[in-house]
Write an enzyme that holds these catalytic residues in place. Structure first.
Site, PDB file in Angstrom:
ATOM      1  N   GLY A   1      -7.941  -7.369   4.315  1.00 46.44           N
ATOM      2  CA  GLY A   1      -8.787  -7.440   5.511  1.00 46.44           C
ATOM      3  C   GLY A   1      -8.195  -8.210   6.674  1.00 46.44           C
TER       4      GLY A   1
ATOM      5  CD  GLU B   1      11.278 -46.191  -6.170  1.00 46.44           C
ATOM      6  OE1 GLU B   1      10.270 -45.516  -5.943  1.00 46.44           O
ATOM      7  OE2 GLU B   1      11.252 -47.262  -6.796  1.00 46.44           O
TER       8      GLU B   1
ATOM      9  CB  CYS C   1       7.846 -40.837 -12.369  1.00 52.80           C
ATOM     10  SG  CYS C   1       8.686 -42.113 -11.410  1.00 52.80           S
TER      11      CYS C   1
ATOM     12  CB  SER D   1      12.415 -42.147 -13.440  1.00 51.41           C
ATOM     13  OG  SER D   1      11.243 -41.430 -13.144  1.00 51.41           O
TER      14      SER D   1
ATOM     15  NE  ARG E   1      -6.664   3.831   4.696  1.00 49.27           N
ATOM     16  CZ  ARG E   1      -7.933   3.617   4.385  1.00 49.27           C
ATOM     17  NH1 ARG E   1      -8.365   2.399   4.217  1.00 49.27           N
ATOM     18  NH2 ARG E   1      -8.764   4.620   4.246  1.00 49.27           N
TER      19      ARG E   1
ATOM     20  CG  HIS F   1     -13.622 -10.676   3.452  1.00 47.86           C
ATOM     21  ND1 HIS F   1     -14.083 -11.902   3.871  1.00 47.86           N
ATOM     22  CD2 HIS F   1     -12.292 -10.694   3.645  1.00 47.86           C
ATOM     23  CE1 HIS F   1     -13.070 -12.602   4.310  1.00 47.86           C
ATOM     24  NE2 HIS F   1     -11.970 -11.896   4.204  1.00 47.86           N
TER      25      HIS F   1
ATOM     26  CE1 TYR G   1      10.492 -38.487 -17.031  1.00 49.56           C
ATOM     27  CE2 TYR G   1      12.540 -38.640 -18.252  1.00 49.56           C
ATOM     28  CZ  TYR G   1      11.605 -39.206 -17.402  1.00 49.56           C
ATOM     29  OH  TYR G   1      11.773 -40.470 -16.917  1.00 49.56           O
TER      30      TYR G   1
ATOM     31  CG  MET H   1      -2.603  -7.407   9.413  1.00 49.69           C
ATOM     32  SD  MET H   1      -0.960  -6.919   8.969  1.00 49.69           S
ATOM     33  CE  MET H   1      -1.080  -6.718   7.233  1.00 49.69           C
TER      34      MET H   1
ATOM     35  CE  LYS I   1      -3.510  -0.045   2.837  1.00 46.04           C
ATOM     36  NZ  LYS I   1      -4.924   0.015   2.514  1.00 46.04           N
TER      37      LYS I   1
ATOM     38  CB  THR J   1      10.214 -37.400  -5.333  1.00 42.61           C
ATOM     39  OG1 THR J   1       9.142 -37.245  -6.260  1.00 42.61           O
ATOM     40  CG2 THR J   1      11.517 -36.945  -5.964  1.00 42.61           C
TER      41      THR J   1
ATOM     42  NE  ARG K   1      -5.669  -4.609  -3.214  1.00 42.22           N
ATOM     43  CZ  ARG K   1      -6.275  -4.897  -2.086  1.00 42.22           C
ATOM     44  NH1 ARG K   1      -5.612  -4.941  -0.961  1.00 42.22           N
ATOM     45  NH2 ARG K   1      -7.563  -5.156  -2.059  1.00 42.22           N
TER      46      ARG K   1
HETATM   47  C1  PEP Z   1       7.720 -42.960  -6.185  1.00 40.77           C
HETATM   48  O1  PEP Z   1       8.084 -43.635  -5.247  1.00 40.77           O
HETATM   49  O2  PEP Z   1       7.892 -41.739  -6.263  1.00 40.77           O
HETATM   50  C2  PEP Z   1       6.995 -43.571  -7.305  1.00 40.77           C
HETATM   51  C3  PEP Z   1       6.676 -42.880  -8.366  1.00 40.77           C
HETATM   52  O3  PEP Z   1       6.632 -44.866  -7.154  1.00 40.77           O
HETATM   53  P1  PEP Z   1       5.368 -45.339  -6.298  1.00 40.77           P
HETATM   54  O4  PEP Z   1       4.605 -44.119  -5.918  1.00 40.77           O
HETATM   55  O5  PEP Z   1       4.609 -46.240  -7.182  1.00 40.77           O
HETATM   56  O6  PEP Z   1       6.038 -46.038  -5.163  1.00 40.77           O
HETATM   57 MG    MG Z   2       8.155 -45.795  -5.495  1.00 33.98          MG
END
Ligand code: PEP
Ligand code: MG
Length: 921
Positions: free
Chosen positions: A106, A774, A860, A793, A97, A469, A880, A108, A27, A796, A347
């Site tokens: 809104g 993994e 993945c 791959s 303000r 709001h 990717y 604060m 502001k 995660t 803003r």
């Molecule tokens: C993972 O572990 O991230 C994965 C893609 O395999 P899953 O979820 O099938 O264990």
């Molecule tokens: Mg897995």
């Protein structure tokens, strides 16, 4: 030189500018900018955000050095406007303000009309000759000050503001219904009663000294940085606590000085649809809070042509100046004081996903911004809103025909929502937690309702306009919202809502259409959005789908600037087809085990698991082979030459087994063995820690015939597809590898099978063998693993589980509180933990590329469709990301933004043979 804490603005100049948001808050920075542009901004000064930190470190007191600077700037303000704070003849009144770096609408506190006391009230009456206006201002000031500074605000959800209760009582005594019927004497009496209530509650008199009022108010604004709703809002929008708020002290201008005065808010374009038209609301003879609080339903800005054409023309001019200057859609607040227009705020305007995309695209066409800038302005998560459902038109038409249309309000937040009515935010949260879909139904919403709004499918309010709001926050959250439904009577105590004699109670089903404003009794099922109708259902022609066309343009630009490819996680041909329609360039993960749950497969799969001998197992696998081959062929066909990563079997075998006696008996019958045998075998497969047990590549190593069957199914399908003239590029992926020898073992089987199939079928095709990374050992020894793996791959989901030592399946009970306690800023299974899991990924990338420079690297895990994680993947140089089909558009945009916002990484080098580090196979 001592640091500067206070920045003056007004009279055509300013100490600050719009680039100083960190110091002045949004502001303050924009007030300075507007003042610098010569726009009519009431003068004032901004106390910097740095003071907020000092305030908390100084036992919640404003440090003396800052006080001195504030006093100096106050003098300057007094000189600029020719009025003095507390002057019994010509008093200065100011507003106080908040203003943080990021807008927190809104959340604060604000105090208006500061400087009023018994003496200055008299002076103001003499000056304006309008005692009603003066006492109205006075009672508002005492009320706000009481609520905000002296803490008289209600704490419980069913309590009402003590000042509102006094006003109601007064109206009852006088037999009137509207606030506007209160006379000057009534308002004067209200001030007396308000002050008495304050004395009764706090034991102190209301402060008469304007300087004392000022210190109280400035302190209260800093205090409001740590109130519950501000904290909740920050959490929701990732605003760091360390930013603090600034405080703006500014000359008061009055929109309630009579019928030649007014106040309003406006967007330089339509914030709901993005249309290039001036969109706003105003009220004559009102103060700012009346418009946004939703206590009176305001008029559309176009009507200002009747009430004050000069002001409207000036506003139109300012609208263009601001858009050109900021090159964005702006949200402004203005006040007209006795025919004189003042700009109180500007803003960058919040907008729906529809509007964000349309405005960004239109502004490129208008040459206000370039494509890259347009992409950075669209939050990838907003695309979710474009994919959200709408009501099934025929069902809605039938509902209307059947008389279920109850009423119509303002179409404040587009989309369709159906759910059960709840009347307060606490209930909305509680019901939603139990899995109920709810519509939060309120007379009006206030910032306290933010959590409930977030939990609800939709929000319905009886009062308030498009910029109330409820409307603002709902749009920002992507919630469906119908606001200002004026013929809705809500009784909180009885928990009912009544429209034209029809009453619905808590828990009743209701459907709201945030695109048209319609409210329908009962459930109405929903239908895919326009984008889905074009891309997935293929029931709509793009030429009849303007939203889709804009979406497609953004996707085209995103594809131009992103450097990472986008793949999808899919294990069915229809999922793959959806993903391709959304722009997927390959499959990053096909979980073969999902296929075993498909028709006809679970039986032979169970036989395979329960087999006693190799021969029995092979017999069962022989039944599975043609079924898997058919699945793969279907996917290859849909993917039409795009790369397809197929993972060999991964989960613990017992996941496939029947656990009830009934199912076990059925399986025994099917296999021609005893129920007892099945039962014993199932029991023997029990594991205490299945996620760390007999799963992943361990299965294929102990039962090589499983990998052989799967590899054969993949390659036979590849050969078949190739023979049909369709290109194939299978990538066989081995899961849960921690040791290179695990991968080497499986690779050998896969390659032997590939060679055999090519020979048998007389077809050659390209294929790769790679692994998931993994588990930490896999990441740490990535240099060794890359000597065999042609691609990595990152899984995660498991890598997060194994790195954090937190079970994917059992984390709910403590991870949610962990996030609330800020131990992890975000759920690490949703947003990649860059500092932990991310570092292992970075290490694996570096080590993997060292051994095999041309190694293909992707992700993945679920993080592959989450924008911040996608950005991290770009930063560490992945080739990717792979995500679920509906997140593909989000990933495309996120990848483009990551490329635009981060310096390019060195691309993968030319392929070179891998250095073999595996000693013995
Ligand atoms: C993972 O572990 O991230 C994965 C893609 O395999 P899953 O979820 O099938 O264990
Ligand atoms: Mg897995």
């Amino acid at each position: 030189m001592s640091p500067k804490y206070v920045y003056f603005f007004g009279a055509g100049t300013a100490d600050g500018n719009m680039k100083m948001k960190d110091i002045l808050g949004g502001k303050g920075a924009n007030l300075a900018e507007m003042a610098g542009l010569g726009l009519p901004v009431p003068p004032g000064f901004t106390v910097s955000t740095a003071v907020c930190d000092l305030f908390y470190r100084n036992k919640k007191r404003i440090p003396d050095a800052v006080k001195l600077e504030i006093e100096k700037n106050l003098k300057k303000l007094e000189k600029t406007v020719g009025q003095d704070l507390g002057d019994p003849k010509n008093p200065l009144l100011v507003s106080i303000r908040s203003g943080a770096r990021a807008s927190m609408p809104g959340m604060m506190d604000t105090i208006l009309n500061l400087g009023l006391n018994e003496k200055t009230v008299a002076a103001l009456i003499a000056k304006t000759n309008n005692p009603r206006f003066v006492y109205d201002s006075y009672r508002r000031f005492v009320q706000m000050y009481g609520d905000v500074v002296l803490d008289l605000k209600p704490v419980n959800k069913d309590d009402i503001d003590p000042f509102e209760a006094i006003i109601e009582q007064k109206k009852n005594e006088r037999g009137i219904h509207s606030d506007t019927d209160l006379t000057a004497d009534d308002l004067k009496d209200l001030v007396v009663r308000f002050k008495a209530a304050i004395k009764a509650k706090t034991g102190h008199d209301f402060p008469e000294d304007p300087m004392k009022q000022m210190w109280g108010a400035v302190g209260a604004v800093f205090n409001s940085w740590m109130n519950d709703r501000a904290i909740a809002y920050r959490k929701m929008y990732d605003i760091p606590e360390s930013w603090g708020t600034a405080v703006n002290v500014q000359l008061m201008v009055f929109g309630n000085m009579g019928n030649d005065s007014g106040t309003g808010v406006a967007f330089t374009r339509d914030a709901a649809t993005g249309e290039n038209m001036f969109y706003g609301e105003y009220l004559m003879n009102a103060q700012g809070e009346d418009v946004v609080a939703g206590t009176r339903t305001p008029l559309p800005i176009a009507d200002l042509k009747k009430d004050d054409p000069k002001a409207l023309a000036q506003l139109e001019k300012i609208r263009h100046i601001l858009e050109k200057h900021y090159t964005d859609m702006m949200d402004v607040e203005f006040t007209i004081q006795q025919g004189q227009l003042y700009m109180l705020q500007c803003r960058v305007g919040k907008r729906t996903a529809f509007a964000a995309i349309k405005i960004a695209v239109d502004m490129v066409d208008e040459k206000l911004i370039g494509e890259k800038e347009a992409l950075t302005r669209i939050d990838p998560d907003q695309l979710n809103q474009l994919l959200r459902p709408i009501f099934d038109p025929s069902e809605k038409a039938a509902a209307i025909k059947a008389g279920r249309l109850m009423t119509k309000g303002l179409n404040a937040g587009p989309g369709a929502a159906t759910g059960r009515i709840v009347f307060n935010s606490v209930d909305a949260e509680a019901w939603a937690q139990k899995g109920e879909k709810v519509i939060l139904t309120r007379i009006e919403t206030s910032p306290e309702d933010i959590k409930g709004m977030n939990a609800a499918e939709g929000i319905l309010t009886a009062r308030g306009g498009m910029t109330s709001h409820a409307a603002l926050v709902a749009r920002q959250m992507g919630r469906v919202c119908v606001a200002g439904c004026s013929d809705l009577a809500i009784d909180y105590a009885a928990r009912t809502m009544t429209v034209k004699g029809r009453t619905l109670g808590e828990g009743a089903w209701i459907s709201i259409d945030g695109t048209t404003g319609q409210v329908l009794e009962g459930k109405v099922s929903t239908k895919p959005s326009e984008v889905l109708q074009v891309l997935i259902e293929k029931t709509l022609d793009p030429k009849d789908a303007p939203v889709y066309r804009t979406f497609a343009k953004v996707m085209k630009w995103a594809d131009k600037y992103r450097t990472m490819k986008i793949r999808t996680n899919a294990d069915q041909p229809d999922q793959a087809a959806n993903a391709v329609a959304f722009g997927a360039e390959g499959i990053g993960l096909c979980r073969t085990e999902h296929m075993f749950f498909g028709e006809g497969k679970i039986g032979p799969m169970r036989e395979m698991i329960l087999a006693d001998t190799l021969a029995e197992r092979k017999a069962a696998l022989a039944k599975l082979l043609p079924l898997q081959r058919r699945d793969f062929a279907g996917i290859f066909e849909v993917m039409n030459g795009r790369p397809v990563t197929i993972r060999t079997i991964d989960p613990p075998l017992h996941e496939f087994l029947p656990h009830s006696e009934k199912d076990q008996r059925a399986l025994a019958g099917q296999m021609g063995i005893s129920y007892e045998k099945v039962k014993t075998r199932v029991e023997s497969l029990h594991e205490f820690n299945p996620m760390l047990g007999f799963r992943g590549c361990r299965l294929g190593i102990i039962y090589p015939e499983i990998t052989e069957m799967q590899a054969r199914a993949i390659f036979e399908a590849a050969a078949e597809t190739k023979k049909k003239g369709i290109d194939v590029e299978p990538e066989v992926m081995i899961p849960l590898v921690g040791h290179i020898k695990e991968l080497a073992n499986q690779e050998k089987l896969v390659r032997q099978t590939a060679a055999a199939v090519m020979k048998e079928k007389g077809v050659k095709f390209k294929y790769l063998v790679g692994t998931m990374i993994e588990i930490p050992r896999g990441a740490i020894t990535a240099d060794e693993i890359a000597s065999v793996a042609e691609f990595f791959s990152f899984g995660t989901n498991d890598l997060t589980q194994t790195t954090l030592g937190v079970s994917r399946d059992d984390a709910g009970r403590f991870l949610t509180p962990y996030v609330e306690m800020d131990i992890y800023a975000k759920d690490p299974f949703e947003v990649l933990d860059r500092d932990g899991v991310g570092q292992l990924m970075r290490m694996a990338v570096e080590r993997g590329r060292k051994t095999r420079p041309a190694i293909k690297l992707g992700i993945c895990g679920e993080h592959g469709g989450e924008p911040s994680s996608v950005e991290f993947c770009h930063m560490i140089g992945l080739n990717y990301v792979s995500c679920s089909p509906f997140r593909v558009p989000i990933a495309r945009l996120a990848a483009a933004r990551a490329a635009l916002m981060n310096a390019p990484k060195a691309p993968a080098k030319k392929p070179a043979p891998a250095k073999k580090t595996v000693k013995k196979r």
